[in-house]
Design an enzyme around this catalytic site. Structure first.
Site, PDB file in Angstrom:
ATOM      1  N   HIS A 292       0.675 -10.611   1.665  1.00 43.57           N
ATOM      2  CA  HIS A 292       1.375 -10.763   0.382  1.00 43.57           C
ATOM      3  C   HIS A 292       1.925 -12.190   0.244  1.00 43.57           C
ATOM      4  O   HIS A 292       1.817 -12.814  -0.809  1.00 43.57           O
ATOM      5  CB  HIS A 292       2.582  -9.810   0.304  1.00 43.57           C
ATOM      6  CG  HIS A 292       2.256  -8.358   0.319  1.00 43.57           C
ATOM      7  ND1 HIS A 292       2.798  -7.483   1.229  1.00 43.57           N
ATOM      8  CD2 HIS A 292       1.447  -7.611  -0.478  1.00 43.57           C
ATOM      9  CE1 HIS A 292       2.354  -6.260   0.988  1.00 43.57           C
ATOM     10  NE2 HIS A 292       1.521  -6.309  -0.033  1.00 43.57           N
TER      11      HIS A 292
ATOM     12  N   ARG B 203      -9.190  -7.946  -0.601  1.00 44.03           N
ATOM     13  CA  ARG B 203      -9.584  -8.049   0.807  1.00 44.03           C
ATOM     14  C   ARG B 203     -11.010  -7.588   1.020  1.00 44.03           C
ATOM     15  O   ARG B 203     -11.785  -8.193   1.735  1.00 44.03           O
ATOM     16  CB  ARG B 203      -8.648  -7.183   1.681  1.00 44.03           C
ATOM     17  CG  ARG B 203      -7.263  -7.746   1.820  1.00 44.03           C
ATOM     18  CD  ARG B 203      -6.278  -6.692   2.271  1.00 44.03           C
ATOM     19  NE  ARG B 203      -6.087  -5.706   1.221  1.00 44.03           N
ATOM     20  CZ  ARG B 203      -5.137  -4.786   1.221  1.00 44.03           C
ATOM     21  NH1 ARG B 203      -4.319  -4.701   2.252  1.00 44.03           N
ATOM     22  NH2 ARG B 203      -5.019  -3.952   0.218  1.00 44.03           N
TER      23      ARG B 203
HETATM   24  P1  ADP Z   1      -0.165  -1.649  -4.156  1.00 44.81           P
HETATM   25  O1  ADP Z   1       0.397  -0.307  -3.799  1.00 44.81           O
HETATM   26  O2  ADP Z   1       0.041  -2.047  -5.574  1.00 44.81           O
HETATM   27  O3  ADP Z   1      -1.576  -1.897  -3.674  1.00 44.81           O
HETATM   28  P2  ADP Z   1       0.613  -3.434  -2.045  1.00 44.81           P
HETATM   29  O4  ADP Z   1       2.000  -3.881  -1.718  1.00 44.81           O
HETATM   30  O5  ADP Z   1      -0.122  -2.664  -1.003  1.00 44.81           O
HETATM   31  O6  ADP Z   1       0.781  -2.625  -3.368  1.00 44.81           O
HETATM   32  O7  ADP Z   1      -0.288  -4.669  -2.449  1.00 44.81           O
HETATM   33  C1  ADP Z   1       0.093  -5.534  -3.487  1.00 44.81           C
HETATM   34  C2  ADP Z   1      -0.997  -6.568  -3.697  1.00 44.81           C
HETATM   35  O8  ADP Z   1      -1.111  -7.369  -2.534  1.00 44.81           O
HETATM   36  C3  ADP Z   1      -2.388  -5.989  -3.951  1.00 44.81           C
HETATM   37  O9  ADP Z   1      -3.059  -6.797  -4.894  1.00 44.81           O
HETATM   38  C4  ADP Z   1      -3.060  -6.113  -2.613  1.00 44.81           C
HETATM   39  O10 ADP Z   1      -4.457  -6.214  -2.738  1.00 44.81           O
HETATM   40  C5  ADP Z   1      -2.446  -7.410  -2.123  1.00 44.81           C
HETATM   41  N1  ADP Z   1      -2.513  -7.497  -0.667  1.00 44.81           N
HETATM   42  C6  ADP Z   1      -2.028  -6.625   0.235  1.00 44.81           C
HETATM   43  N2  ADP Z   1      -2.304  -7.023   1.489  1.00 44.81           N
HETATM   44  C7  ADP Z   1      -3.006  -8.177   1.375  1.00 44.81           C
HETATM   45  C8  ADP Z   1      -3.640  -9.081   2.306  1.00 44.81           C
HETATM   46  N3  ADP Z   1      -3.615  -8.859   3.613  1.00 44.81           N
HETATM   47  N4  ADP Z   1      -4.250 -10.181   1.818  1.00 44.81           N
HETATM   48  C9  ADP Z   1      -4.306 -10.395   0.491  1.00 44.81           C
HETATM   49  N5  ADP Z   1      -3.758  -9.580  -0.447  1.00 44.81           N
HETATM   50  C10 ADP Z   1      -3.123  -8.489  -0.010  1.00 44.81           C
END
Ligand code: ADP
Length: 154
Positions: free
Chosen positions: A18, A91
């Site tokens: 994130h 990802r």
């Molecule tokens: P959600 O429940 O909306 O998916 P997350 O907190 O899991 O919430 O993810 C929020 C955003 O961050 C999403 O767009 C997700 O793809 C992105 N994200 C999560 N982990 C990673 C990562 N390791 N690398 C890049 N983006 C990520």
């Protein structure tokens, strides 16, 4: 016109994946709203206060970032904040398929909002909040997956 973007997520917990997307987005937009979505169907592992607290610790001093919590439709949140962009990280192809559905429905609902996808950095391709939670449940050390400067242990 200012380029305002929303980065929605559950941040349960916030990871280096994130953080990377957030820092890279700052180069693209004038303002980034990190929007912690509370999902009725999804019981979070960490409390809302913890998750918001970590986001504030990490990004609270950044001029271009605002941190908020919301319920409901992300496009509605965008409308209320004059944001024309939604940022999401990609990802895997599974992420793509999932995001494609949401992004295209959002586009049908509000045509002038663009979803902007950032490919994740290769070292974070397997990193997810759900894997971090699994490691924690089994007593493992997750510090290498969590942004520097915060401690997420309960
Ligand atoms: P959600 O429940 O909306 O998916 P997350 O907190 O899991 O919430 O993810 C929020 C955003 O961050 C999403 O767009 C997700 O793809 C992105 N994200 C999560 N982990 C990673 C990562 N390791 N690398 C890049 N983006 C990520």
């Amino acid at each position: 016109m200012k380029r305002i973007a929303v980065f929605p997520g559950s941040f349960d917990p916030v990871t280096k994946g994130h953080e990377s997307i957030i820092r890279r987005s700052l180069n693209l937009f004038d303002k980034l709203i990190i929007a912690l979505g509370e999902n009725d169907q999804k019981q979070s592992y960490f409390t809302l206060e913890q998750r918001l607290g970590w986001l504030h610790e990490l990004f609270g001093r950044e001029q271009k970032i605002e941190i908020i919590q919301y319920n409901g439709l992300t496009v509605e949140l965008c409308r209320l904040n004059a944001a024309r962009y939604i940022v999401r990280g990609l990802r895997t192809s599974a992420d793509f398929e999932f995001e494609r559905g949401i992004g295209q429905m959002n586009k049908l609902m509000v045509p002038d909002i663009e979803t902007v996808f950032l490919l994740c950095e290769p070292e974070y391709a397997s990193l997810s909040s759900s894997i971090v939670r699994d490691i924690l449940r089994h007593g493992g050390n997750v510090s290498m997956f969590i942004p520097e400067g915060i401690s997420i242990y309960k």
